[in-house]
Design an enzyme around this catalytic site. Structure first.
Site, PDB file in Angstrom:
ATOM      1  N   CYS A   4       0.823  -1.144   0.035  1.00 48.00           N
ATOM      2  CA  CYS A   4       0.152   0.086   0.004  1.00 48.00           C
ATOM      3  C   CYS A   4       0.698   1.246   0.204  1.00 48.00           C
ATOM      4  O   CYS A   4       2.165   1.220   0.045  1.00 48.00           O
ATOM      5  CB  CYS A   4      -1.101  -0.020   1.142  1.00 48.00           C
ATOM      6  SG  CYS A   4      -0.178   0.270   2.922  1.00 48.00           S
TER       7      CYS A   4
ATOM      8  N   CYS B  16       3.069   1.521   2.873  1.00 49.49           N
ATOM      9  CA  CYS B  16       4.166   0.717   2.701  1.00 49.49           C
ATOM     10  C   CYS B  16       5.150   1.573   2.110  1.00 49.49           C
ATOM     11  O   CYS B  16       6.598   1.565   2.448  1.00 49.49           O
ATOM     12  CB  CYS B  16       4.039  -0.319   2.340  1.00 49.49           C
ATOM     13  SG  CYS B  16       2.801  -1.469   3.154  1.00 49.49           S
TER      14      CYS B  16
ATOM     15  N   CYS C  89      41.003 -28.656   2.650  1.00 46.79           N
ATOM     16  CA  CYS C  89      41.106 -29.302   4.019  1.00 46.79           C
ATOM     17  C   CYS C  89      40.052 -28.029   4.601  1.00 46.79           C
ATOM     18  O   CYS C  89      39.251 -27.220   4.076  1.00 46.79           O
ATOM     19  CB  CYS C  89      42.445 -29.003   4.707  1.00 46.79           C
ATOM     20  SG  CYS C  89      43.035 -27.321   4.723  1.00 46.79           S
TER      21      CYS C  89
ATOM     22  N   CYS D 170      40.331 -24.369   4.603  1.00 42.43           N
ATOM     23  CA  CYS D 170      39.944 -23.841   3.222  1.00 42.43           C
ATOM     24  C   CYS D 170      38.397 -23.454   3.166  1.00 42.43           C
ATOM     25  O   CYS D 170      37.837 -22.619   2.797  1.00 42.43           O
ATOM     26  CB  CYS D 170      40.310 -24.899   2.233  1.00 42.43           C
ATOM     27  SG  CYS D 170      41.907 -25.183   1.806  1.00 42.43           S
TER      28      CYS D 170
ATOM     29  N   ASP E  71      -0.625 -37.008  10.755  1.00 39.47           N
ATOM     30  CA  ASP E  71      -1.910 -36.843  10.153  1.00 39.47           C
ATOM     31  C   ASP E  71      -2.782 -38.118   9.908  1.00 39.47           C
ATOM     32  O   ASP E  71      -1.968 -39.160   9.669  1.00 39.47           O
ATOM     33  CB  ASP E  71      -1.687 -35.718   8.857  1.00 39.47           C
ATOM     34  CG  ASP E  71      -2.970 -35.775   8.214  1.00 39.47           C
ATOM     35  OD1 ASP E  71      -3.925 -35.234   8.835  1.00 39.47           O
ATOM     36  OD2 ASP E  71      -3.144 -36.157   6.986  1.00 39.47           O
TER      37      ASP E  71
ATOM     38  N   ASP F 197       0.402 -34.920   4.475  1.00 39.95           N
ATOM     39  CA  ASP F 197       0.597 -35.136   3.012  1.00 39.95           C
ATOM     40  C   ASP F 197      -0.166 -34.039   2.430  1.00 39.95           C
ATOM     41  O   ASP F 197      -0.250 -33.743   1.213  1.00 39.95           O
ATOM     42  CB  ASP F 197       0.007 -36.537   2.559  1.00 39.95           C
ATOM     43  CG  ASP F 197      -1.611 -36.387   2.597  1.00 39.95           C
ATOM     44  OD1 ASP F 197      -2.130 -36.107   3.750  1.00 39.95           O
ATOM     45  OD2 ASP F 197      -2.213 -37.173   1.766  1.00 39.95           O
TER      46      ASP F 197
ATOM     47  N   ASP G 255      -1.801 -29.616   5.978  1.00 41.83           N
ATOM     48  CA  ASP G 255      -0.758 -29.999   6.981  1.00 41.83           C
ATOM     49  C   ASP G 255       0.581 -29.164   6.824  1.00 41.83           C
ATOM     50  O   ASP G 255       1.494 -29.361   7.453  1.00 41.83           O
ATOM     51  CB  ASP G 255      -0.194 -31.496   6.421  1.00 41.83           C
ATOM     52  CG  ASP G 255      -1.298 -32.574   6.653  1.00 41.83           C
ATOM     53  OD1 ASP G 255      -2.086 -32.353   7.711  1.00 41.83           O
ATOM     54  OD2 ASP G 255      -1.446 -33.334   6.059  1.00 41.83           O
TER      55      ASP G 255
END
Length: 833
Positions: free
Chosen positions: A24, A27, A91, A94, A508, A703, A707
């Site tokens: 808006c 904002c 290593c 690094c 679930d 799923d 959820d």
């Protein structure tokens, strides 16, 4: 795009940032005010239509500072990420330096570097980070970098061949040096023969020439990478090797050509130490690279599932085209035995398709018109045509590879300890090496310089932190690759550690523990009525209804071979049921309240409700003649999975929006510990928080779209791959097959990876802790012997190979099988074969 610069620079900057939270005019005002308050800003303009903010500055302003100001104002700029392929990392030190370099780039707010994969995931402020400039900064610092694509197979053959050639050449040049210097310790009379034929000085000259060739040829990489790192004040493993080998070589050169500069009794050469150190480390790197290549085979094998060419129907003709040329909407022809190229929906034809390489399930799946097919799977004996719905990086296969790559690039919380240690490890080792020489000179005898040099070189070589840097990422790399082969995708590497730590697994119900669609389970009739007749009449009415329960009745009748007649005067009664005329009879299907009670069938309905069934009545010409029961049946594997989780000491809970009575009946059948029913999606989040407060780390398995909030709230969200994209995107772990047994597979491989990491870390830290004092000479007063630099080099190389080979054991992880005893020795033989 911002002008490339690091966070400590202030060049002229023009920025354009995307701010998705701008909605808006208010904002716009707050955003402009927040940025305009920064020093050096000469202009700021927020565009509500495009949600972009344009920033100008005289002095230059860092994008990171602008992003911080926007964050504080409540308007975070859009974020993104990019993967970089980085070479020359050897290593853990690094890794720390590369991460520091990345974090120093403007527009970068996060970086995670993986030594095993040679990749970095860089989190950026979109529009503010110049990826090419970031890669150039790494390259200039000695770590060549380029953008890595998620859907390409890493090409390691060339690098492996080069390492093999270098190791072989070094071995050929080093063998005579080792024989001339050490042969007398192995073969009686050999030293005398060398002195009589070559002479003392010629022997040393030959060793000097060959060792110089080793260090200037195959060993040049240690100096080319290590010396610049040392000069930058950021020494790495290459610097340690360069310091150790050059110290041994230089001391030997002085002893050979300028012996007068050394005290009496110290004129000895250590050419064989310098040559053998370089050779053993080169051999170790070759073995390590070969084993690391095997570790990445899971990703390579996944990408190779995609065929190179495909037959596409265009303009009525079938043409053979490269897979890269296939676009969404193309009609693709698939012959028997062919591998499917892209994702799509079958137009016509019928076949069985092997999806094991995607889902981990070995049973072929029947497919017909309307069914979806996945790129990378293998067609059986049938032929069909399908319409391409996803190509390129949008295919399931490419998304799988992207998820696994993301998990492999990430870091586990346990890695924080390693990072803190290795951040100061190499400088400390160099200091210990210098201190070792000083102590030997202070307390030693006439040969103290000799002994001090040997001890200092041994300290430098034995302490290289390669094994530390590989301990965690190698296990993650192999473990996530093996998990992908089993149909378990870890989208975030942290989930590997969190899942093993979970104390509660919450499920679930609908579509997760159950099949997600009601089926007809029972038909109870009054005297004089048959099941077949009742179903014929009821299914005829329900065939016109759109209610899921109605669909279950129709399917139940069809499964029993019952023909469904036409109806007239159909009417749906909202919240009650439906009615129609069937074969001249008035048939009603609905609730007991609507039909005036169940009568003689009341006890049957109550018993069904206790089992979690939903019962309703059938009335013909006003008289109740039957009760039908439908239920959402549990998945056949659910009870076994829950029993297995409980056997591991986990608390298992069901979260559902269903009525409590139905939920508790199903939970009792499956052996679930507790039920939290009648929950809305936001209620599941609160339930998970309560479970976390009561028990600890929580994993949630779901799923559906509803959820997604719970999957995001849980410490570890596990989504069934057969569920919605929203759920999958919110999850940390995805089970591609939708089979609940994937939960135990995921937790099993999580435990295996964490055990493997602990083994690797113990070896890496214990190895350095134990051998640095030994290399420095603490045992010399007791035993009169020092750790040879050659043995130190061999031990150092072996430590890295051990960590890699130990991680490779995860490739043989088998779900639901006893854990095999470690077989590192045999695996080392396999790798070196």
């Amino acid at each position: 795009m911002s002008t490339p610069m690091t966070k400590d620079s202030h060049a002229q900057t023009d920025l354009t940032l995307h701010v998705p939270g701008m909605s808006c005019a208010g904002c716009v005002r707050r955003i402009e005010t927040a940025i305009d308050g920064l020093d050096g800003i000469t202009g700021v303009s927020a565009n509500l239509a495009t949600r972009e903010v344009h920033i100008a500055s005289n002095e230059g302003v860092l994008a990171t500072e602008v992003a911080k100001a926007l964050d504080q104002a409540g308007y975070a700029p859009a974020r993104g990420s990019v993967d970089l392929a980085i070479s020359a990392m050897t290593c853990a030190s690094c890794v720390g330096r590369v991460e520091a370099l990345l974090m120093a780039q403007d527009g970068v707010f996060g970086a995670s570097v993986n030594l095993a994969t040679g990749k970095a995931r860089v989190d950026t402020i979109r529009g503010a980070a110049d990826v090419s400039a970031i890669a150039a900064a790494l390259t200039a610092a000695g770590y060549p970098a380029q953008v890595a694509r998620a859907d390409t197979v890493p090409e390691e053959g060339e690098d492996l061949a080069r390492l093999r050639q270098q190791a072989l050449l070094a071995a050929v040049l080093t063998a005579p040096v080792f024989a001339l210097e050490m042969g007398g310790h192995l073969i009686p009379g050999f030293h005398l023969w060398v002195m009589e034929t070559l002479g003392h000085r010629t022997n040393w000259v030959i060793q000097a020439v060959l060792t110089t060739l080793v260090l200037a040829g195959p060993g040049r990489m240690f100096f080319a990478r290590g010396v610049p790192a040392l000069l930058r004040g950021a020494p790495d493993m290459n610097a340690l090797v360069a310091l150790g080998t050059s110290a041994a070589w230089l001391f030997s050169i002085v002893a050979l050509f300028l012996p007068g500069f050394l005290p009496d009794g110290t004129r000895a050469v250590y050419f064989e130490a310098a040559a053998v150190i370089a050779t053993l480390i080169l051999i170790g790197r070759y073995l390590e690279a070969r084993a690391r290549g095997r570790a990445g085979e899971a990703i390579g094998s996944l990408m190779r599932l995609r065929p190179d060419h495909v037959e596409v129907e265009r303009g009525g003709a079938v043409e053979r085209r490269a897979v890269a040329e296939v676009v969404t909407g193309d009609i693709v022809h698939v012959r028997p035995g062919e591998r499917i190229a892209v994702d799509g929906r079958i137009l016509d034809g019928h076949s069985f398709i092997d999806e094991s390489m995607i889902t981990g399930e070995p049973v072929a799946v029947e497919k017909a018109a309307g069914d979806m097919v996945t790129g990378g799977t293998v067609n059986g004996t049938g032929a069909f045509r399908f319409t391409a719905t996803a190509v390129g990086e949008d295919t399931v296969l490419a998304r799988i590879v992207g998820m696994v790559n993301a998990a492999q690039t990430g870091k586990l919380p346990i890695q924080a300890l390693v990072d803190r240690v290795t951040g100061v490890f190499v400088p400390v080792v160099i200091a210990v090496s210098v201190l070792t020489v000083a102590v030997w000179l202070l307390v030693g005898s006439a040969s103290a310089l000799d002994l001090g040099l040997v001890a200092a070189v041994s300290v430098l070589i034995v302490a290289c932190p390669c094994a530390m840097g590989l301990a965690t990422p190698m296990s993650i790399m192999v473990g996530t690759g093996r998990a992908a082969e089993l149909g378990v995708l870890f989208r975030k590497g942290e989930a590997l550690q969190q899942l093993r730590a979970a104390r509660v697994v919450a499920f679930d119900k609908t579509g997760t523990l159950t099949r997600g669609a009601p089926v007809l389970t029972r038909v109870a009739t009054v005297d004089g009525w048959s099941e077949a007749l009742v179903l014929r009449l009821a299914a005829a009415v329900e065939a016109r209804s759109e209610h899921p329960v109605a669909f279950a009745v129709v399917q139940g009748a069809q499964a029993r071979g019952i023909a469904i007649p036409e109806v007239t005067a159909f009417a749906a009664r909202v919240g009650q049921g439906a009615e129609a005329s069937v074969d001249g009879r008035f048939v009603q299907v609905g609730t007991a309240r609507w039909l005036g009670g169940a009568g003689a069938l009341q006890s049957d309905m109550e018993a069904g409700a206790a089992r979690g069934e939903t019962a309703f009545l059938v009335a013909v010409d006003g008289a109740v003649v039957a009760a039908l029961a439908v239920a959402d049946p549990a998945k056949p594997e659910a009870a076994g999975v829950i029993a297995g989780l409980k056997a591991q000491g986990l608390h298992v809970v069901m979260l559902t929006g269903d009525a409590r009575a139905t939920a508790e009946a199903i939970a009792a059948q499956m052996g679930i510990d507790a039920v939290m029913a009648e929950l809305r999606p936001d209620g599941k989040q609160a339930a998970l928080q309560a479970l976390r407060d009561a028990h600890g780390t929580v994993a949630f398995v779901g799923d559906g779209i509803n959820d997604a909030p719970a999957l995001a709230e849980a410490d570890v969200g596990i989504a069934l791959g057969t569920g919605t994209d929203v759920a999958i995107e919110a999850a940390d772990v995805v089970l591609m097959s939708g089979d609940m047994r994937g939960v135990t597979r995921a937790r099993g491989i999580s435990g295996a990876v964490m055990r493997n990491i602990r083994q690797n870390l113990f070896w890496a830290f214990a190895y350095n802790t134990a051998l640095i004092p030994v290399a420095a000479g603490v045992l010399y007063p007791l035993t009169g012997t020092l750790l040879s630099p050659m043995l130190a080099a061999g031990a150092m190389a072996l430590s890295s190979v051990f960590v890699v080979v130990n991680a490779l054991r995860l490739r043989r992880f088998a779900p639901d099988a006893p854990r095999a005893a470690p077989e590192q020795a045999r695996l080392v033989a396999e790798v070196t074969a």
